[in-house]
Design an enzyme around this catalytic site. Sequence first.
Site, PDB file in Angstrom:
ATOM      1  N   ILE A 525      -9.903 -14.015  -6.571  1.00 27.68           N
ATOM      2  CA  ILE A 525      -8.958 -12.980  -7.007  1.00 27.68           C
ATOM      3  C   ILE A 525      -9.128 -11.727  -6.160  1.00 27.68           C
ATOM      4  O   ILE A 525     -10.257 -11.333  -5.840  1.00 27.68           O
ATOM      5  CB  ILE A 525      -9.265 -12.565  -8.468  1.00 27.68           C
ATOM      6  CG1 ILE A 525      -9.248 -13.779  -9.385  1.00 27.68           C
ATOM      7  CG2 ILE A 525      -8.294 -11.499  -8.956  1.00 27.68           C
ATOM      8  CD1 ILE A 525      -9.948 -13.491 -10.707  1.00 27.68           C
ATOM      9  N   CYS A 526      -8.027 -11.088  -5.822  1.00 27.25           N
ATOM     10  CA  CYS A 526      -8.091  -9.704  -5.332  1.00 27.25           C
ATOM     11  C   CYS A 526      -6.892  -8.983  -5.938  1.00 27.25           C
ATOM     12  O   CYS A 526      -6.397  -9.381  -6.985  1.00 27.25           O
ATOM     13  CB  CYS A 526      -8.100  -9.636  -3.810  1.00 27.25           C
ATOM     14  SG  CYS A 526      -6.570 -10.177  -3.039  1.00 27.25           S
ATOM     15  N   ARG A 527      -6.404  -7.954  -5.279  1.00 28.94           N
ATOM     16  CA  ARG A 527      -5.301  -7.208  -5.879  1.00 28.94           C
ATOM     17  C   ARG A 527      -4.004  -8.010  -5.818  1.00 28.94           C
ATOM     18  O   ARG A 527      -3.346  -8.220  -6.816  1.00 28.94           O
ATOM     19  CB  ARG A 527      -5.135  -5.857  -5.169  1.00 28.94           C
ATOM     20  CG  ARG A 527      -4.036  -5.007  -5.750  1.00 28.94           C
ATOM     21  CD  ARG A 527      -4.082  -3.586  -5.226  1.00 28.94           C
ATOM     22  NE  ARG A 527      -2.922  -2.854  -5.708  1.00 28.94           N
ATOM     23  CZ  ARG A 527      -1.741  -2.839  -5.092  1.00 28.94           C
ATOM     24  NH1 ARG A 527      -1.589  -3.465  -3.951  1.00 28.94           N
ATOM     25  NH2 ARG A 527      -0.720  -2.170  -5.607  1.00 28.94           N
ATOM     26  N   MET A 553      -4.423  -9.742  -9.090  1.00 31.29           N
ATOM     27  CA  MET A 553      -4.353  -8.931 -10.307  1.00 31.29           C
ATOM     28  C   MET A 553      -2.931  -8.447 -10.572  1.00 31.29           C
ATOM     29  O   MET A 553      -2.559  -8.208 -11.718  1.00 31.29           O
ATOM     30  CB  MET A 553      -5.301  -7.728 -10.189  1.00 31.29           C
ATOM     31  CG  MET A 553      -6.772  -8.110 -10.176  1.00 31.29           C
ATOM     32  SD  MET A 553      -7.290  -9.093 -11.622  1.00 31.29           S
ATOM     33  CE  MET A 553      -7.072  -7.884 -12.950  1.00 31.29           C
TER      34      MET A 553
END
Lengths: 562, 562
Positions: A525-527, A553
Amino acid sequence: MKVIIVGGVAGGASCAARLRRLDENAEILMVERGPYVSYANCGLPYYIGGVIEQQSSLLVATADTFRDMFAVDARTDCEVVGIAAGEKTVRLKDRTTGEVTTEPYDKLVISPGAAPVRPPLPGIDLPGIFGVRTVPDASQIRAWIDERRGRSAGMDSYTGFQTRKRQLRAVVVGGGFIGIETAENLVGLGFEVTLLQRGEQIMEPLDPEMARYLERHLDKNGVHIQLDSEASEFRQAADGSLEVLTASGETYPADIVILGIGVKPETALAEMAGVEVGERGGIVVDDQMRTSDPDIFAVGDAVEKTDCMTGESCLVALAGPANRQGRIAADVIAGRDSHFRGTQGTAILGAFGGAVAWTGLNEKTLKRRGDTDYEKIYLYPNSHAGYYPGATVLAMKVIFRTSDGRLLGAQAVGKEGVDKRIDALAMAIQLGGTVYDLEECELSYAPQFGAAKSPPNFAGMVGANVLRGDMPIGHWDATDGAFLLDVRHPEELAVEQLPGVVNIPVDELRGRLDELPRDRDIFVICRSGQRAYYATRILMQNGFTARTVAGGMLSHEIFAML
Amino acid sequence: MKVIIVGGVAGGASCAARLRRLDENAEILMVERGPYVSYANCGLPYYIGGVIEQQSSLLVATADTFRDMFAVDARTDCEVVGIAAGEKTVRLKDRTTGEVTTEPYDKLVISPGAAPVRPPLPGIDLPGIFGVRTVPDASQIRAWIDERRGRSAGMDSYTGFQTRKRQLRAVVVGGGFIGIETAENLVGLGFEVTLLQRGEQIMEPLDPEMARYLERHLDKNGVHIQLDSEASEFRQAADGSLEVLTASGETYPADIVILGIGVKPETALAEMAGVEVGERGGIVVDDQMRTSDPDIFAVGDAVEKTDCMTGESCLVALAGPANRQGRIAADVIAGRDSHFRGTQGTAILGAFGGAVAWTGLNEKTLKRRGDTDYEKIYLYPNSHAGYYPGATVLAMKVIFRTSDGRLLGAQAVGKEGVDKRIDALAMAIQLGGTVYDLEECELSYAPQFGAAKSPPNFAGMVGANVLRGDMPIGHWDATDGAFLLDVRHPEELAVEQLPGVVNIPVDELRGRLDELPRDRDIFVICRSGQRAYYATRILMQNGFTARTVAGGMLSHEIFAML
């Protein structure tokens, strides 16, 4: 040859003008039940709101235009009261004089459109409850609003300035085009607006998670969205204002109610003519717009169209396909071999400075069809280069075939450039383009307008990475119990962090691989997904099983709202 | 495997990042002569003008980003001073310390870019004459301007307010991207700007009549365009300011001179390496970005690209193709079979709230190649539905194959929606679309965003009408001695009328056919071409030979300026 065209708006008017251009000798009679032909029905909500000030602006062409420029006998306020398909005649009633005449035809084109759905609920016919279909509808709404605004305003006894006595309230039933566009305009007129939506999302052609963006945007701008709220009754209060009751027991006071529940093909003419009506309630036509009677054609919102993507019949009430169908009916009547390729359902809705648009298939349809040969990606590109002032973020969902990369559909929402990206993708879909084509596409770039990797180009790169196996992806609805690795920087996690995630910033990942499990599927996961992709590459090449969570996210936010 | 990438901006940076994603084990060294990698060179004119305020905004990624996220040894201020292709080594000079080292490579990627042309004219090296290529260039220009603005401003002795003592003047030499974008920004800074253009038009990729719109737009916004003006000498005046002399004997005073004459591929590295340089002055590469040395790759503005439309070699300095080439070089080095499909030259220029964009072939190129299998149309659609406020007119030229309808190129200019239409057409061109495809295209429509017949759709209808013989067209350059019929209304002709035309409004045409000759080719004119098309249809079906003059009076305006 004598051709009678019933309905003088989009499809009918296009048909009449095109037919004249192809056949100078045809006798063309175009009849329209209402007072106007060829009016801009897509402009009605904006006329209600005063954004379009003059009613005359809505009148794209008049009956005179048709008479003078196209030698079309155009009659307004003229209604078809009977069709004798065997004899090939129609009975016309002049609504002004009441006179009924019989006119023979060689070919008949019916373009009656679709009418706003008015469910048979108690109180549905109370004054102040409106559909938005015609210019007279819009004029009545404007008059109704003007009167109520006048009443609600008073005079300040000291300054002499006009003051508002009471906040006017509107209830919009149904969150489709008409409902949302009218809601926006009512907010602009100072109304407090509540929008009641029967199901779990507004704007049916969107997938639910993409609808979330729109719902949030509308809410933020003063349209109170009530999901799972079905109007069940309308009442008149003691002061003459209205109340809308819902199945779940809520009551919403209203000075005006707008019905935006959807539209239903008008099939009265088809029934008079005895031509086939389909399961979806629209007139059945072949791809030359011919009904079950070879001398009767039908076009526009009243007919069932073929969805280009699925081959299924569908109802789509859009001006573009209606115009093209009118043109094709004219071609065929004039002896040409034109065919309607169907609709891919491209559409856009603007509201409060933002827009949401889509083209092709949505995921709901794929699921309904049991079609699993697809993948989806979520992207959050800037509307233009981030280094140039004023860039905003677009949210995009792009769906493509897993087996061959063919583009299936796209949805986008944002403030700027939504239309542009959907149009480019719509063109790609029409021409059978794949994510591999998008990967190489060359769209216009200068910092004010886009990025060197335009969003469709970026979608192609991501999609192709997925299909080539370079970037296995995962989705939020499959993360339960998974090992979640968040590769953002600690300061980003301080703002918002999911429970149970392991955090290793991508910059440190190569040195901290021993902190990760080799026997589990790692969801990264990242932004937005970009750094997660970099991390996924590092992990995969170091022997881990890893996948990038699509949209990161930014997608989690909307999935969490489902 | 050790890969050295020379040049850390668009192509080089893309290559480094992609290569790391594909190969976690490669040793990657990226060297950049300047102080920054991966900066937004397309933003430099806007940084000069202060639209982009902070220099840091231009720095998309830093050497640290490359080190930390991609494990790339990124060295700035590091110059290649020698390449021994036989031994597969490069000699690098640290520009800060002066130290020279030798580094071996398995694969070498060169991405040196293109440098602004500085013709060897007298005075070309005087202070105050700038090219715009790097962040330091832009910073120097900003400092130069700040100093001159400070000097030119004074203090009003009475009010104490700052006043401007003297109007600052700029001369921009060359009307390409950099020249025009910098000119706009200099106007924004209060300069009086003169743009000297050697040939007959600015913005070379446009056809001359379309360039007229841009020239007029710039002129109206304070950029004085001087066509056929070639700078021949630069002098320093007594007060330290500059003078630009032209070949035709004019003198233009200037406080700053911007060179925007064009760019020239940097081939010094190619020459060091002994790889082939082409006739157009760029490094020759195959479609896998391999130079004549199989271990040396080259990407970006320095290489000759293949024009997708003609198959010819061309020089195109655009970020999109540079990025894609970097990606492909990385793919190939990592063992993948990727190919660059060439460039179709899609580009856009924004200036003073308007834009001009293009894609594919222009007519100049077709003429140069002796290709006559094409037709062109001119369209003037509204940027969005005319009935919704704020619509402006777009001018579009669309070129397609006469033989099969294949779309060849498009150019558009206007205030709103230029990018959107060119992007849709660029996608259609990439995928081999025809005017028949455009005729059926389904793009997004709501009144704020477009029209039910979107401009690409409209272009398809017009183009298909032409190819099907429904609308023979004529062009302004072929109207000499022709019979001209103007079908506009008399009140329109009162504003502007060509000498010798016969006027019969389209509404009256059917009743006045006997006024027209049956033995001549009738060229029909209206404002934009639409009514002329209707009239052409009436005439053709009544036995006349008629053609619609493409673009009508709106096109006449620009052709008359040629």
